[in-house]
Design a protein around this motif. Structure first.
Motif, short mmCIF file in Angstrom:
data_model
loop_
_atom_site.label_atom_id
_atom_site.label_comp_id
_atom_site.label_asym_id
_atom_site.label_seq_id
_atom_site.Cartn_x
_atom_site.Cartn_y
_atom_site.Cartn_z
N MET A 95 0.85 -1.18 0.00
CA MET A 95 0.00 0.00 0.00
C MET A 95 0.89 1.23 0.00
O MET A 95 1.87 1.30 0.72
CB MET A 95 -0.91 -0.02 1.23
CG MET A 95 -1.83 1.17 1.33
SD MET A 95 -3.23 0.91 2.44
CE MET A 95 -4.50 0.56 1.28
N ARG A 96 0.53 2.18 -0.80
CA ARG A 96 1.22 3.47 -0.84
C ARG A 96 0.68 4.32 0.31
O ARG A 96 -0.54 4.44 0.47
CB ARG A 96 0.96 4.14 -2.18
CG ARG A 96 1.58 5.48 -2.33
CD ARG A 96 1.42 5.99 -3.76
NE ARG A 96 1.88 7.34 -3.88
CZ ARG A 96 3.13 7.73 -3.78
NH1 ARG A 96 4.07 6.86 -3.56
NH2 ARG A 96 3.46 8.99 -3.90
N ILE A 97 1.57 4.89 1.11
CA ILE A 97 1.15 5.67 2.28
C ILE A 97 1.51 7.13 2.11
O ILE A 97 2.66 7.47 1.81
CB ILE A 97 1.79 5.13 3.58
CG1 ILE A 97 1.40 3.67 3.81
CG2 ILE A 97 1.39 5.99 4.78
CD1 ILE A 97 2.09 3.01 4.98
N GLN A 98 0.50 7.99 2.30
CA GLN A 98 0.71 9.43 2.37
C GLN A 98 0.38 9.85 3.80
O GLN A 98 -0.70 9.51 4.31
CB GLN A 98 -0.21 10.19 1.41
CG GLN A 98 0.15 10.04 -0.03
CD GLN A 98 -0.70 10.94 -0.91
OE1 GLN A 98 -1.72 11.47 -0.50
NE2 GLN A 98 -0.28 11.12 -2.14
N PHE A 99 1.28 10.56 4.42
CA PHE A 99 1.10 11.02 5.80
C PHE A 99 0.90 12.52 5.77
O PHE A 99 1.72 13.25 5.19
CB PHE A 99 2.33 10.63 6.63
CG PHE A 99 2.21 10.88 8.10
CD1 PHE A 99 1.03 10.67 8.79
CD2 PHE A 99 3.32 11.29 8.82
CE1 PHE A 99 0.93 10.87 10.16
CE2 PHE A 99 3.25 11.49 10.19
CZ PHE A 99 2.06 11.28 10.86
N VAL A 100 -0.19 12.98 6.35
CA VAL A 100 -0.52 14.41 6.39
C VAL A 100 -0.51 14.83 7.85
O VAL A 100 -1.31 14.35 8.66
CB VAL A 100 -1.90 14.69 5.76
CG1 VAL A 100 -2.23 16.17 5.82
CG2 VAL A 100 -1.94 14.18 4.31
N ILE A 101 0.40 15.73 8.18
CA ILE A 101 0.59 16.14 9.57
C ILE A 101 0.58 17.66 9.64
O ILE A 101 0.98 18.34 8.70
CB ILE A 101 1.90 15.52 10.14
CG1 ILE A 101 1.98 15.71 11.65
CG2 ILE A 101 3.12 16.04 9.41
CD1 ILE A 101 3.03 14.82 12.30
N GLY A 102 0.10 18.18 10.75
CA GLY A 102 0.08 19.62 10.95
C GLY A 102 -0.52 19.93 12.31
O GLY A 102 -0.92 19.02 13.05
N GLY A 103 -0.58 21.19 12.63
CA GLY A 103 -1.15 21.62 13.91
C GLY A 103 -2.66 21.51 13.92
O GLY A 103 -3.29 21.25 12.89
N ALA A 104 -3.22 21.70 15.09
CA ALA A 104 -4.68 21.71 15.23
C ALA A 104 -5.26 22.82 14.38
O ALA A 104 -4.72 23.93 14.34
CB ALA A 104 -5.06 21.90 16.69
N ARG A 105 -6.32 22.51 13.65
CA ARG A 105 -7.03 23.46 12.79
C ARG A 105 -6.16 24.03 11.68
O ARG A 105 -6.38 25.14 11.20
CB ARG A 105 -7.64 24.60 13.62
CG ARG A 105 -8.39 24.18 14.87
CD ARG A 105 -9.49 23.18 14.65
NE ARG A 105 -10.59 23.77 13.92
CZ ARG A 105 -11.54 23.09 13.33
NH1 ARG A 105 -11.54 21.78 13.38
NH2 ARG A 105 -12.50 23.67 12.68
N SER A 106 -5.17 23.27 11.23
CA SER A 106 -4.25 23.73 10.20
C SER A 106 -4.77 23.53 8.79
O SER A 106 -4.20 24.06 7.84
CB SER A 106 -2.91 23.01 10.33
OG SER A 106 -3.07 21.61 10.10
N GLY A 107 -5.83 22.71 8.63
CA GLY A 107 -6.34 22.39 7.30
C GLY A 107 -5.89 21.03 6.82
O GLY A 107 -6.10 20.68 5.66
N LYS A 108 -5.28 20.24 7.70
CA LYS A 108 -4.74 18.95 7.28
C LYS A 108 -5.82 17.97 6.85
O LYS A 108 -5.65 17.25 5.87
CB LYS A 108 -3.84 18.35 8.37
CG LYS A 108 -4.51 18.09 9.70
CD LYS A 108 -3.49 17.77 10.78
CE LYS A 108 -4.17 17.58 12.11
NZ LYS A 108 -4.74 18.80 12.67
N SER A 109 -6.94 17.93 7.57
CA SER A 109 -8.02 17.00 7.18
C SER A 109 -8.61 17.38 5.83
O SER A 109 -8.85 16.52 4.98
CB SER A 109 -9.12 16.98 8.24
OG SER A 109 -8.67 16.38 9.43
N GLU A 110 -8.84 18.65 5.62
CA GLU A 110 -9.40 19.09 4.34
C GLU A 110 -8.43 18.79 3.19
O GLU A 110 -8.84 18.34 2.12
CB GLU A 110 -9.74 20.58 4.39
CG GLU A 110 -10.59 21.01 3.25
CD GLU A 110 -11.20 22.39 3.45
OE1 GLU A 110 -11.87 22.85 2.51
OE2 GLU A 110 -11.01 23.00 4.52
#
Length: 178
Positions: free
Chosen positions: A1-16
């Motif tokens: 599986m290809r993995i992309q990791f999206v990390i950031g601070g709270a309310r940074s827009g990472k989920s979007e």
């Protein structure tokens, strides 16, 4: 599986950012939610995520055992896990206060994360994992907060090492760092 990791601070827009990335890859998406509705404010956060999510996406809730959802992954081209930091938080707050900072408990939690990562290696498709960065601020003031930083920080390192790509999101702007 290809993995992309999206990390950031709270309310940074990472989920979007992660949702838009999943949408751009294809329509066969499984959204793995780890949140638990504990109060009205959390309910509003969950509703915001629900409103952004396309209705045709698959959905599974796994607030305590992320490995339980792996058998669903094969049926989708993209799996979006949102988010690792909430999952770790859910696990930590279940522990009695006298266990906080216990190396054995932390080791068990981190082993769960490593088992999950090993399980997803065999699956075709793309895994997008969202998490909160805990290493940019000061040391937490509470014992539980410090334990959370320690465990999540190490867990984030495991996922980043396994990931093919890592994006750091700040103020809604993604930076590819790996």
């Amino acid at each position: 599986m290809r993995i992309q990791f999206v990390i950031g601070g709270a309310r940074s827009g990472k989920s979007e950012f992660a949702e838009n990335t999943a949408r751009s890859i294809g329509n066969s998406v499984l959204y793995v939610a780890t949140g638990v509705c504990t109060d009205a404010e959390m309910e509003k956060r969950i509703q915001l995520h629900q409103m952004r999510r396309p209705m045709e996406w698959g959905f599974v809730e796994t607030p305590y055992d992320l490995g339980d959802s792996v058998h669903f992954y094969d049926h989708y081209h993209v799996v979006l896990v949102d988010c690792l930091s909430t999952w770790i938080s859910n696990l930590l707050v279940q522990e009695p206060e006298e266990n906080w900072q216990e190396p054995e408990i932390a080791g068990q939690l981190l082993e769960q994360a490593q088992q999950w990562l090993r399980a997803v290696e065999e699956i075709d498709g793309t895994l997008i994992v969202v998490s909160t960065e805990v290493g940019l601020g000061g040391v937490a003031m509470s014992r539980l907060g410090r334990w959370y930083q320690d465990v999540l920080g190490k867990c984030n390192q495991y996922v980043a090492a396994a990931a093919d790509e890592v994006f750091f999101v700040a103020a809604g702007i993604p930076w590819r760092i790996k």
